[in-house]
Design a protein around this motif. Structure first.
Motif, PDB file in Angstrom:
ATOM      1  N   ILE A 160       0.803  -1.277  -0.033  1.00  0.00           N
ATOM      2  CA  ILE A 160      -0.025  -0.084  -0.033  1.00  0.00           C
ATOM      3  C   ILE A 160       0.834   1.349   0.327  1.00  0.00           C
ATOM      4  O   ILE A 160       0.568   2.058  -0.546  1.00  0.00           O
ATOM      5  CB  ILE A 160      -0.889   0.085   1.329  1.00  0.00           C
ATOM      6  N   LEU A 161       1.910   1.328   0.931  1.00  0.00           N
ATOM      7  CA  LEU A 161       2.911   2.663   0.865  1.00  0.00           C
ATOM      8  C   LEU A 161       3.661   2.751  -0.317  1.00  0.00           C
ATOM      9  O   LEU A 161       3.568   3.842  -0.890  1.00  0.00           O
ATOM     10  CB  LEU A 161       4.004   2.267   1.997  1.00  0.00           C
ATOM     11  N   LEU A 162       4.018   1.456  -1.019  1.00  0.00           N
ATOM     12  CA  LEU A 162       4.623   1.570  -2.357  1.00  0.00           C
ATOM     13  C   LEU A 162       3.824   2.199  -3.341  1.00  0.00           C
ATOM     14  O   LEU A 162       4.286   3.003  -4.160  1.00  0.00           O
ATOM     15  CB  LEU A 162       5.197   0.031  -2.680  1.00  0.00           C
ATOM     16  N   ALA A 163       2.346   1.915  -3.357  1.00  0.00           N
ATOM     17  CA  ALA A 163       1.375   2.384  -4.497  1.00  0.00           C
ATOM     18  C   ALA A 163       1.206   3.821  -4.198  1.00  0.00           C
ATOM     19  O   ALA A 163       1.174   4.539  -4.969  1.00  0.00           O
ATOM     20  CB  ALA A 163       0.142   1.554  -4.217  1.00  0.00           C
ATOM     21  N   PHE A 164       1.219   4.219  -2.739  1.00  0.00           N
ATOM     22  CA  PHE A 164       1.123   5.764  -2.423  1.00  0.00           C
ATOM     23  C   PHE A 164       2.280   6.511  -2.962  1.00  0.00           C
ATOM     24  O   PHE A 164       2.297   7.474  -3.536  1.00  0.00           O
ATOM     25  CB  PHE A 164       0.774   6.009  -0.967  1.00  0.00           C
ATOM     26  N   LEU A 165       3.360   5.930  -2.792  1.00  0.00           N
ATOM     27  CA  LEU A 165       4.649   6.784  -3.251  1.00  0.00           C
ATOM     28  C   LEU A 165       4.439   6.701  -4.776  1.00  0.00           C
ATOM     29  O   LEU A 165       5.054   7.875  -5.430  1.00  0.00           O
ATOM     30  CB  LEU A 165       6.065   5.946  -2.693  1.00  0.00           C
ATOM     31  N   LEU A 166       4.163   5.810  -5.249  1.00  0.00           N
ATOM     32  CA  LEU A 166       4.382   5.710  -6.889  1.00  0.00           C
ATOM     33  C   LEU A 166       3.030   6.766  -7.294  1.00  0.00           C
ATOM     34  O   LEU A 166       3.573   7.537  -8.341  1.00  0.00           O
ATOM     35  CB  LEU A 166       3.925   4.398  -7.474  1.00  0.00           C
ATOM     36  N   ILE A 167       2.035   6.885  -6.713  1.00  0.00           N
ATOM     37  CA  ILE A 167       1.127   8.015  -7.126  1.00  0.00           C
ATOM     38  C   ILE A 167       1.801   9.248  -6.940  1.00  0.00           C
ATOM     39  O   ILE A 167       1.527  10.030  -7.656  1.00  0.00           O
ATOM     40  CB  ILE A 167      -0.163   7.542  -6.278  1.00  0.00           C
ATOM     41  N   SER A 168       2.362   9.467  -5.771  1.00  0.00           N
ATOM     42  CA  SER A 168       3.006  10.903  -5.441  1.00  0.00           C
ATOM     43  C   SER A 168       4.162  11.178  -6.609  1.00  0.00           C
ATOM     44  O   SER A 168       4.227  12.217  -6.933  1.00  0.00           O
ATOM     45  CB  SER A 168       3.657  10.860  -4.182  1.00  0.00           C
ATOM     46  N   PHE A 169       4.845  10.140  -7.004  1.00  0.00           N
ATOM     47  CA  PHE A 169       6.111  10.333  -7.827  1.00  0.00           C
ATOM     48  C   PHE A 169       5.401  10.826  -9.224  1.00  0.00           C
ATOM     49  O   PHE A 169       5.818  11.529 -10.052  1.00  0.00           O
ATOM     50  CB  PHE A 169       7.025   8.964  -8.033  1.00  0.00           C
ATOM     51  N   TYR A 170       4.433   9.914  -9.757  1.00  0.00           N
ATOM     52  CA  TYR A 170       3.897  10.211 -11.059  1.00  0.00           C
ATOM     53  C   TYR A 170       2.765  11.053 -11.201  1.00  0.00           C
ATOM     54  O   TYR A 170       2.294  11.371 -12.318  1.00  0.00           O
ATOM     55  CB  TYR A 170       3.339   8.755 -11.621  1.00  0.00           C
ATOM     56  N   GLY A 171       2.534  11.718 -10.126  1.00  0.00           N
ATOM     57  CA  GLY A 171       1.203  12.763 -10.166  1.00  0.00           C
ATOM     58  C   GLY A 171       0.094  11.847  -9.757  1.00  0.00           C
ATOM     59  O   GLY A 171       0.216  10.843  -9.116  1.00  0.00           O
ATOM     60  N   ASN A 172      -1.214  12.344 -10.338  1.00  0.00           N
ATOM     61  CA  ASN A 172      -2.441  11.888  -9.845  1.00  0.00           C
ATOM     62  C   ASN A 172      -2.673  10.829 -10.740  1.00  0.00           C
ATOM     63  O   ASN A 172      -3.088  10.982 -12.202  1.00  0.00           O
ATOM     64  CB  ASN A 172      -3.273  12.817 -10.049  1.00  0.00           C
ATOM     65  N   ALA A 173      -2.376   9.572 -10.181  1.00  0.00           N
ATOM     66  CA  ALA A 173      -2.438   8.137 -10.934  1.00  0.00           C
ATOM     67  C   ALA A 173      -3.887   7.957 -11.289  1.00  0.00           C
ATOM     68  O   ALA A 173      -5.028   8.282 -10.580  1.00  0.00           O
ATOM     69  CB  ALA A 173      -2.181   7.300 -10.289  1.00  0.00           C
ATOM     70  N   GLN A 174      -4.227   7.813 -12.726  1.00  0.00           N
ATOM     71  CA  GLN A 174      -5.755   7.317 -13.193  1.00  0.00           C
ATOM     72  C   GLN A 174      -6.082   5.958 -12.437  1.00  0.00           C
ATOM     73  O   GLN A 174      -5.066   5.134 -11.869  1.00  0.00           O
ATOM     74  CB  GLN A 174      -5.612   7.223 -14.470  1.00  0.00           C
ATOM     75  N   THR A 175      -7.312   6.101 -12.277  1.00  0.00           N
ATOM     76  CA  THR A 175      -7.908   4.779 -11.484  1.00  0.00           C
ATOM     77  C   THR A 175      -8.745   4.150 -12.643  1.00  0.00           C
ATOM     78  O   THR A 175      -9.488   4.585 -13.328  1.00  0.00           O
ATOM     79  CB  THR A 175      -8.924   5.141 -10.485  1.00  0.00           C
ATOM     80  N   ASN A 176      -8.493   2.762 -12.475  1.00  0.00           N
ATOM     81  CA  ASN A 176      -9.302   1.766 -13.261  1.00  0.00           C
ATOM     82  C   ASN A 176     -10.535   1.303 -12.559  1.00  0.00           C
ATOM     83  O   ASN A 176     -10.637   1.133 -11.463  1.00  0.00           O
ATOM     84  CB  ASN A 176      -8.400   0.545 -13.601  1.00  0.00           C
ATOM     85  N   ASN A 177     -11.738   1.395 -13.286  1.00  0.00           N
ATOM     86  CA  ASN A 177     -12.852   1.165 -12.625  1.00  0.00           C
ATOM     87  C   ASN A 177     -13.602  -0.066 -13.060  1.00  0.00           C
ATOM     88  O   ASN A 177     -13.656  -0.423 -14.256  1.00  0.00           O
ATOM     89  CB  ASN A 177     -13.849   2.297 -12.890  1.00  0.00           C
ATOM     90  N   TYR A 178     -14.015  -0.831 -12.034  1.00  0.00           N
ATOM     91  CA  TYR A 178     -14.802  -1.910 -12.380  1.00  0.00           C
ATOM     92  C   TYR A 178     -16.205  -2.219 -11.894  1.00  0.00           C
ATOM     93  O   TYR A 178     -16.556  -1.358 -10.756  1.00  0.00           O
ATOM     94  CB  TYR A 178     -14.050  -3.203 -11.494  1.00  0.00           C
ATOM     95  N   LYS A 179     -16.941  -2.678 -12.639  1.00  0.00           N
ATOM     96  CA  LYS A 179     -18.415  -2.851 -11.855  1.00  0.00           C
ATOM     97  C   LYS A 179     -18.881  -4.114 -12.504  1.00  0.00           C
ATOM     98  O   LYS A 179     -18.588  -4.806 -13.495  1.00  0.00           O
ATOM     99  CB  LYS A 179     -19.182  -1.809 -12.873  1.00  0.00           C
ATOM    100  N   ILE A 180     -19.649  -5.026 -11.241  1.00  0.00           N
ATOM    101  CA  ILE A 180     -20.214  -6.206 -11.624  1.00  0.00           C
ATOM    102  C   ILE A 180     -21.524  -6.429 -11.171  1.00  0.00           C
ATOM    103  O   ILE A 180     -21.773  -5.836  -9.961  1.00  0.00           O
ATOM    104  CB  ILE A 180     -19.213  -7.212 -10.809  1.00  0.00           C
ATOM    105  N   SER A 181     -22.620  -7.173 -11.987  1.00  0.00           N
ATOM    106  CA  SER A 181     -23.743  -7.006 -11.563  1.00  0.00           C
ATOM    107  C   SER A 181     -24.131  -8.489 -11.489  1.00  0.00           C
ATOM    108  O   SER A 181     -23.900  -9.280 -12.363  1.00  0.00           O
ATOM    109  CB  SER A 181     -24.734  -6.081 -12.151  1.00  0.00           C
ATOM    110  N   PHE A 182     -25.401  -8.855 -10.745  1.00  0.00           N
ATOM    111  CA  PHE A 182     -25.881 -10.225 -10.832  1.00  0.00           C
ATOM    112  C   PHE A 182     -27.230 -10.606 -11.142  1.00  0.00           C
ATOM    113  O   PHE A 182     -27.827 -11.379 -10.469  1.00  0.00           O
ATOM    114  CB  PHE A 182     -25.585 -10.685  -9.567  1.00  0.00           C
ATOM    115  N   GLU A 183     -27.785  -9.798 -12.134  1.00  0.00           N
ATOM    116  CA  GLU A 183     -29.144 -10.043 -12.521  1.00  0.00           C
ATOM    117  C   GLU A 183     -29.596 -11.416 -12.934  1.00  0.00           C
ATOM    118  O   GLU A 183     -30.587 -12.057 -12.501  1.00  0.00           O
ATOM    119  CB  GLU A 183     -29.587  -9.208 -13.775  1.00  0.00           C
ATOM    120  N   ASN A 184     -28.410 -12.290 -13.529  1.00  0.00           N
ATOM    121  CA  ASN A 184     -29.001 -13.726 -13.828  1.00  0.00           C
ATOM    122  C   ASN A 184     -28.176 -14.662 -12.979  1.00  0.00           C
ATOM    123  O   ASN A 184     -27.616 -15.522 -13.140  1.00  0.00           O
ATOM    124  CB  ASN A 184     -28.582 -13.980 -15.361  1.00  0.00           C
TER     125      ASN A 184
END
Length: 588
Positions: free
Chosen positions: A4-28
């Motif tokens: 987690i700390l490594l991820a935060f450091l990378l975010i700080s180093f590269y600027g505002n890192a983009q976020t990948n977004n997932y969605k899952i639904s269960f109608e069936n």
């Protein structure tokens, strides 16, 4: 916290890192399907490779999750379909995008355990690698996932992911996401605080509140005893650890550790044997919060989602954890000392009577995980003669090391504390040589060198007679005659139902797997009890009539001596031995 700390450091180093977004639904859900949507923003390359994982954290073999994915399509930010083509069986190449790649697909999932996913109207049991595609080039990006729960089924979400609100959760990077199983159901939850951190137990079952309360008290005692081994809890991310227990008739029995959570699945309800049967998995998986999740073999860092993961340290990572499983149940009061000691018999005999020790030492047995850890194959193997589970092998070696150290007024608990201090708290992965060096640091160079030379780099059996005797336990042979084959009743006799041990009488005579024994000394065989009685009362060789490939054959079997060891409490043990046994098994 390291990743987690490594991820935060990378975010700080590269600027505002983009976020990948997932969605899952269960109608069936009634037909075991989920609909998955993924958005990858700020794609800088002309094409993007996306894939399904081939393995899962905590497993070492390949699992082709992609086989249950279909209806795949890709669109850009405007919803326009873009080119998608298959790279190989596990991945796709998407091109012609406008900087955003959106992926949509249907997932079929109907196995609830520690590796796969299961979707039906009782729950959405999600192991992330079996559920979601990913883009390897974005492995350091944070991820947000929205679970569109079935409110009509009163579903809610349990996971080690960070809650962001409105059934949306986040992970700092791909690995943390993949390592975060999620149970979505109408579960119950209990929790308690220990040393400033929250231990949660979510239970999806059909039992009563009183049963859950009784079970939870056992869980608390086990957690406390395991903390006592290491002297402290790990620093759990977000300050909590979550047990994800699903004891339902539609799941498959399993347990799987993760960084801040564990999956526990079984068909036995708490009221139907699960209270006793499942608590061992609780003890095993929580011990992994230290040993394997943080005290971690170097070969598993980084974990490979595209290929098999092999390490020679599973005798320690899994095996020593298995040793502590029984010991923790005893110290927590879930097993009596007598039950624990008698319970050693099965594993002890499985390991030390196996011909496989002639071929592989514990390190090499660990290497076999990629072929046996829930792996599948269609061709027969000779594992009865060539393989001993690293769980069992390591467990019995952990027992030997603990009793050996106690003869030196040391113990395995303090050695594990040292491993924790050097490699767990620091999260610096270890090698096998470093386990040996740490043992030398704790118990002396000669002690460590001899133990590793004889029992880790080779397959020599420790002097258990002496070791058991030091804590008031007897080790004896049964002395009975032995046929040397596993048999099951069939319509016309007894079938040899697995490869005979090559050290046994049946193997030496030339009998083989699937042979059907029809007569002994001319007498027709109609039951296993009848056969066992004839073997037990025999003083001569047995004349065996059997069928193989539809043809009748005859042979003569010279019975061997039953190799089974019997481990029991010595009623005549000295006071000194009794005191050592009590110190070994008593709660901290």
């Amino acid at each position: 916290m390291y990743r987690i700390l490594l991820a935060f450091l990378l975010i700080s180093f590269y600027g505002n890192a983009q976020t990948n977004n997932y969605k899952i639904s269960f109608e069936n859900a009634v037909h075991h399907e989920a609909r998955v949507n993924i958005s990858f923003p700020e794609v800088k390359t002309s094409s993007l490779d996306i894939r399904m994982s081939r393995t899962s954290p905590g497993r070492y073999a390949l699992h082709e999750f992609v086989k249950n994915v279909y209806g795949v399509k890709a669109t850009n930010s405007k919803g326009e379909e873009i080119k998608i083509e298959r790279n190989d069986p596990y991945s796709w190449k998407v091109s012609g995008h406008d900087g955003t790649v959106n992926i949509e697909y249907t997932l079929f999932a109907n196995r609830g355990d520690g590796t796969y996913s299961q979707i039906d109207e009782t729950h959405a049991h999600l192991n992330i690698p079996a559920t979601f595609m990913y883009a390897e080039e974005f492995e350091h990006r944070p991820i947000e996932v929205n679970f569109e729960v079935r409110e009509d089924l009163n579903w809610k979400v349990a996971t080690q992911l960070k809650e962001e609100g409105s059934n949306t959760y986040s992970a700092p990077n791909l690995y943390y996401f993949m390592d975060s199983p999620t149970e979505i159901s109408d579960f119950k939850m209990k929790e308690f605080e220990l040393d400033g951190q929250m231990i949660q137990f979510t239970l999806h079952h059909e039992g009563t509140e009183a049963e859950f309360s009784e079970y939870f008290e056992q869980v608390k005692k086990i957690v406390e005893q395991e903390e006592a081994v290491f002297g402290e809890l790990p620093e759990f991310d977000y300050g909590k650890y979550t047990f994800l227990a699903c004891y339902m008739p539609n799941v498959s029995g399993d347990g799987m550790e993760h960084r801040n959570s564990t999956i526990l699945t079984d068909t036995d309800a708490i009221s139907e044997g699960g209270m006793r049967g499942n608590i061992g998995t609780v003890a095993h998986e929580f011990f992994h919060a230290w040993n394997v999740e943080r005290i971690r073999p170097s070969e598993l860092e980084p974990f490979d989602f595209a290929g098999a993961n092999m390490t020679g340290s599973l005798w320690f990572a899994e095996g020593f954890t298995s040793y502590y499983t029984g010991l923790m149940l005893c110290r927590a009061g879930a097993r009596t000392p007598e039950e624990y000691i008698e319970g050693l018999n099965g594993t002890f005999n499985y390991v030390w009577n196996s011909p496989a020790l002639e071929y592989f030492n514990p390190i090499e047995m660990s290497y076999q995980a990629t072929f046996v850890d829930a792996a599948t194959s269609v061709d027969p193997t000779n594992r009865e003669n060539t393989f001993v589970s690293y769980y069992s092998y390591g467990s019995i070696l952990g027992l030997a090391l603990d009793l050996s150290l106690r003869q030196e007024n040391l113990n395995l608990d303090d050695f594990m504390k040292l491993m924790w201090t050097k490699y767990g708290k620091t999260e610096v992965s270890y090698t096998i040589r470093e386990i040996e060096q740490t043992l030398a640091e704790y118990a002396g160079m000669e002690f460590a060198n001899q133990f590793f030379k004889k029992h880790i780099y080779d397959s020599e059996m420790p002097d258990y007679d002496k070791l058991f005797g030091s804590v008031g336990i007897k080790l004896e042979r049964s002395g009975k005659p032995d046929f040397g084959a596993s048999l099951s009743e069939v319509e016309n006799g007894l079938k040899i139902d697995r490869n005979p041990f090559q050290t046994g009488a049946a193997y030496k005579t030339g009998l083989d797997n699937r042979d059907v024994i029809t007569k002994i000394n001319g007498e027709k065989i109609e039951s296993k009890d009848q056969f066992d009685e004839m073997v037990a009362n025999s003083s001569d060789n047995l004349k065996v009539t059997f069928t193989r490939f539809g043809k009748e054959k005859q042979t003569e079997v010279e019975l061997g001596e039953d190799p089974t060891w019997i481990i029991s409490i010595d009623e005549n043990a000295s006071k000194e031995a009794l005191k050592k046994r009590e110190k070994w098994l008593q709660p901290e």
